[in-house]
Design a protein around this motif. Structure first.
Motif, short mmCIF file in Angstrom:
data_model
loop_
_atom_site.label_atom_id
_atom_site.label_comp_id
_atom_site.label_asym_id
_atom_site.label_seq_id
_atom_site.Cartn_x
_atom_site.Cartn_y
_atom_site.Cartn_z
N ALA A 1 -1.84 18.53 6.35
CA ALA A 1 -1.09 17.33 6.01
C ALA A 1 -1.17 17.02 4.51
CB ALA A 1 -1.62 16.15 6.82
N LEU A 2 -2.36 17.18 3.94
CA LEU A 2 -2.52 16.91 2.51
C LEU A 2 -1.75 17.92 1.67
CD1 LEU A 2 -6.33 16.05 2.53
CD2 LEU A 2 -4.47 14.45 2.08
N SER A 3 -1.74 19.17 2.12
CA SER A 3 -0.97 20.20 1.40
C SER A 3 0.52 19.87 1.45
CB SER A 3 -1.23 21.57 2.01
OG SER A 3 -2.59 21.95 1.83
N THR A 4 0.97 19.29 2.56
CA THR A 4 2.36 18.85 2.66
C THR A 4 2.66 17.79 1.61
OG1 THR A 4 2.42 19.33 5.03
CG2 THR A 4 4.06 17.79 4.18
N ASP B 1 -7.66 11.29 2.22
CA ASP B 1 -6.95 10.10 1.72
C ASP B 1 -5.68 10.54 1.00
OD1 ASP B 1 -6.05 7.87 0.29
OD2 ASP B 1 -8.08 7.11 -0.04
N GLY B 2 -4.53 10.35 1.63
CA GLY B 2 -3.27 10.77 1.04
C GLY B 2 -2.92 10.02 -0.22
N ARG B 3 -3.20 8.74 -0.27
CA ARG B 3 -2.88 7.95 -1.45
C ARG B 3 -3.68 8.42 -2.66
NH1 ARG B 3 -3.22 3.59 0.80
NH2 ARG B 3 -5.42 3.18 0.55
N PHE B 4 -4.96 8.69 -2.46
CA PHE B 4 -5.79 9.19 -3.55
C PHE B 4 -5.25 10.52 -4.07
CE2 PHE B 4 -9.18 12.01 -4.95
CZ PHE B 4 -9.76 11.27 -5.97
N LEU B 5 -4.88 11.39 -3.14
CA LEU B 5 -4.37 12.71 -3.54
C LEU B 5 -3.11 12.56 -4.38
CD1 LEU B 5 -4.44 15.78 -3.40
CD2 LEU B 5 -3.15 15.63 -1.27
N LEU B 6 -2.18 11.73 -3.96
CA LEU B 6 -0.93 11.56 -4.71
C LEU B 6 -1.19 10.96 -6.09
CD1 LEU B 6 1.63 10.40 -2.01
CD2 LEU B 6 1.55 12.58 -3.22
N ASN B 7 -2.15 10.07 -6.20
CA ASN B 7 -2.48 9.52 -7.51
C ASN B 7 -3.04 10.60 -8.44
OD1 ASN B 7 -1.65 6.98 -6.74
ND2 ASN B 7 -3.71 6.29 -6.17
N GLN B 8 -3.85 11.50 -7.89
CA GLN B 8 -4.38 12.61 -8.68
C GLN B 8 -3.26 13.57 -9.09
OE1 GLN B 8 -7.20 11.53 -9.64
NE2 GLN B 8 -8.71 12.94 -8.81
N MET C 1 0.85 -1.20 0.00
CA MET C 1 0.00 0.00 0.00
C MET C 1 0.88 1.24 0.00
SD MET C 1 -2.87 -1.07 2.78
CE MET C 1 -3.68 0.51 2.64
N ALA C 2 0.45 2.27 -0.69
CA ALA C 2 1.25 3.48 -0.77
C ALA C 2 0.42 4.65 -0.35
CB ALA C 2 1.76 3.67 -2.20
N GLY C 3 1.13 5.81 -0.23
CA GLY C 3 0.41 7.04 0.00
C GLY C 3 0.22 7.38 1.44
N ASP C 4 1.25 7.88 2.10
CA ASP C 4 1.13 8.33 3.46
C ASP C 4 1.60 9.77 3.53
OD1 ASP C 4 0.39 5.72 4.85
OD2 ASP C 4 2.15 5.17 3.70
N LEU C 5 1.70 10.32 4.72
CA LEU C 5 2.11 11.71 4.86
C LEU C 5 3.58 11.78 5.17
CD1 LEU C 5 -0.80 13.46 6.62
CD2 LEU C 5 -0.01 13.62 4.28
N PHE C 6 4.18 12.88 4.78
CA PHE C 6 5.63 12.97 4.86
C PHE C 6 6.03 14.32 5.44
CE2 PHE C 6 3.95 10.81 1.23
CZ PHE C 6 4.34 9.52 1.51
N ALA C 7 7.15 14.29 6.10
CA ALA C 7 7.68 15.53 6.68
C ALA C 7 8.46 16.29 5.63
CB ALA C 7 8.57 15.19 7.88
N ASP C 8 9.22 17.31 6.06
CA ASP C 8 9.87 18.19 5.11
C ASP C 8 11.27 17.75 4.72
OD1 ASP C 8 7.67 19.82 5.14
OD2 ASP C 8 8.37 20.94 6.87
N ASP C 9 11.76 16.61 5.25
CA ASP C 9 13.09 16.16 4.88
C ASP C 9 13.11 15.81 3.40
OD1 ASP C 9 13.49 14.33 7.98
OD2 ASP C 9 13.81 16.45 7.48
N PRO C 10 14.14 16.23 2.64
CA PRO C 10 14.16 15.97 1.20
C PRO C 10 14.34 14.50 0.89
CG PRO C 10 16.25 16.90 1.93
CD PRO C 10 15.32 16.99 3.10
N PRO D 1 5.63 4.43 -8.93
CA PRO D 1 4.55 5.38 -8.66
C PRO D 1 5.00 6.46 -7.68
CG PRO D 1 3.72 3.14 -8.60
CD PRO D 1 5.22 3.03 -8.72
N LEU D 2 4.46 7.64 -7.88
CA LEU D 2 4.85 8.78 -7.07
C LEU D 2 4.61 8.51 -5.59
CD1 LEU D 2 5.81 11.74 -6.95
CD2 LEU D 2 3.41 12.42 -7.27
N ALA D 3 3.49 7.90 -5.25
CA ALA D 3 3.19 7.64 -3.85
C ALA D 3 4.23 6.73 -3.22
CB ALA D 3 1.80 7.01 -3.72
#
Length: 444
Positions: free
Chosen positions: A177-180, A210-217, A1-10, A23-25
């Motif tokens: 979180a989603l904007s992040t 849903d973070g995974r859905f957002l990243l897929n979009q 499963m993919a698509g979680d939230l991430f902090a600001d570390d590159p 996939p991007l997620a």
């Protein structure tokens, strides 16, 4: 499963890692628990997961939350953080043979000094017997079980398993979180998302937590050759998905049913109908709502309007006969009937008090005079002696005592001065007067 939230570390760009086709997620999946954002109440220093990791000791747990909130990633990173072997299973694709194999491998690794974190995705899909199969391995410490579910564990998992695992609730991801996530994606591909600010807000809102859905979009937008930034209507047309009005308050299933119940209890038919519509439009099972209405008819209305329960059961029959969408009108009728009915929780309170008394005095026998005496011995023991047949008494009421001899009479049901219960209260008062008169006559 993919698509979680991430902090600001590159995160290293795809060109450097050679995973451009990934996939991007997946490319943005956190590398550390500290990188996960949106679940700080669990992963922070004071959170349950943060404390476990700091202690280097995990206990079995159930991660309960909506899709795309980080359940799989948290489980994987938990294993890495404490040096455990990560063994994933999906209840959708696994059966008894897969579980036996996983347990056997865990026992083999344990004998070699390596503990196993067994992650079971969609654990609620296992039946009760399969869930029971985890118990001995969890108790012996062969595995640390981390289950992931989108369903309420109280209903989806059996009590024995829940008693051995801590339930941790993951929150639906908020706007920040989603904007992040969007910002992280832009940094990964090294270019801004081709949308206007208003469209970006609409895109984030459409993810519904849903973070995974957002990243897929987002990935779909980056893959297209878009020359000019899309506004909200153009974005909706491009993604073939209606962009909802921007709403920061994304209520979950149980929040909506709570709002529905409280609005109905508060006799606000307009708000009640709104929350009903919110759930039906979102795809809630109509019969689930009818079951809630049936419960409400007894809990919050009761004998103040006995027809409320009849209306709700009729709505159930009508919906089962007509189906959707025609049958939903009967649900609306029952909903509005209950919302506008006089309210009383007299039955609900009476049940709780009576059940409590029964648990406290469960060994007391009924008084002998109201016991049947089908044998001579029972008659000799006094069974039925002195019983007064109410239909032979004045007013059809004997005023007899039906309580155990060791227990004083109690008042569980106290009808309110509203609706039909007002008449019930008058009837109970009349009976109590007659009861006192009859007892006074017998004592003379």
């Amino acid at each position: 499963m993919a698509g979680d939230l991430f902090a600001d570390d590159p995160v290293p760009p795809a060109s450097e890692t050679g995973d451009g086709a990934m996939p991007l997620a997946e490319r943005l999946r956190p590398r550390r628990l500290a990188d996960v954002v949106g679940q700080e109440h669990l992963t922070g220093d004071e959170g349950a997961i943060g404390r476990m990791v700091a202690a280097g000791q995990l206990s079995s747990m159930i991660l309960w939350g909506p899709p795309g909130t980080g359940k799989t990633t948290i489980a994987r990173l938990l294993a890495e953080a404490v040096g455990m072997r990560f063994a994933p299973l999906s209840a959708v694709f696994s059966g008894v043979a897969d579980l036996k194999k996983a347990f056997a491998e865990a026992e083999k690794m344990a004998s070699a000094g390596k503990r196993t974190l067994l992650f079971v995705d969609e654990i609620h899909r296992f039946n009760r017997a399969q869930q029971d199969g985890f118990l001995p391995y969890v108790e012996r410490g062969t595995v640390v079980l981390v289950g992931a579910t989108t369903e309420n564990p109280s209903f989806a998992l059996n009590a024995a398993l829940l008693s051995r695992a801590q339930v941790l609730v993951l929150h639906r991801l908020g706007e920040k979180a989603l904007s992040t996530l969007v910002a992280r994606a832009e940094a990964e591909v090294d270019r801004p998302l081709p949308v206007t600010d208003a469209a970006r807000e609409a895109l984030v809102a459409s993810a519904d937590g849903d973070g995974r859905f957002l990243l897929n979009q987002v990935e779909t937008l980056f893959a297209a050759a878009i020359e000019e930034p899309l506004d909200a209507p153009a974005l909706a047309q491009f993604l073939h998905r209606r962009m909802p009005v921007y709403d920061k308050d994304r209520d979950g299933h149980y929040n909506l049913i709570s709002a529905f119940h409280k609005a109905l209890r508060g006799s606000d038919p307009q708000a009640t109908l709104y929350w009903l519509a919110r759930m039906l439009v979102a795809g809630e099972d109509p019969l689930y709502l009818v079951r809630r209405l049936v419960r409400i008819a007894s809990e919050d209305i009761g004998l103040a309007d006995p027809q409320a329960l009849v209306q709700c059961l009729a709505a159930k029959d009508a919906y089962q006969f007509l189906g959707s969408p025609e049958g939903e009108l009967a649900i609306v009728q029952a909903c509005l009937y209950c919302a506008t009915a006089p309210k009383s929780n007299g039955i609900y309170v009476a049940q709780k008090e009576a059940w409590k008394a029964a648990r406290e005095t469960g060994s007391l026998s009924p008084p002998a005079h109201i016991l049947n005496a089908p044998t001579g011995l029972m008659k000799d023991l006094g069974y039925g002696a002195g019983y007064r047949y109410d239909h032979d008494a004045p007013d059809g009421f004997s005023g007899d005592d039906y309580w155990p001899e060791e227990m004083d009479a109690r008042e569980f049901y106290r009808p309110v001065d509203r609706g039909f219960e007002k008449r019930v209260a008058e009837r109970l008062a009349w009976w109590e007067e007659r009861r006192q008169e009859r007892r006074a006559e017998r004592e003379r």
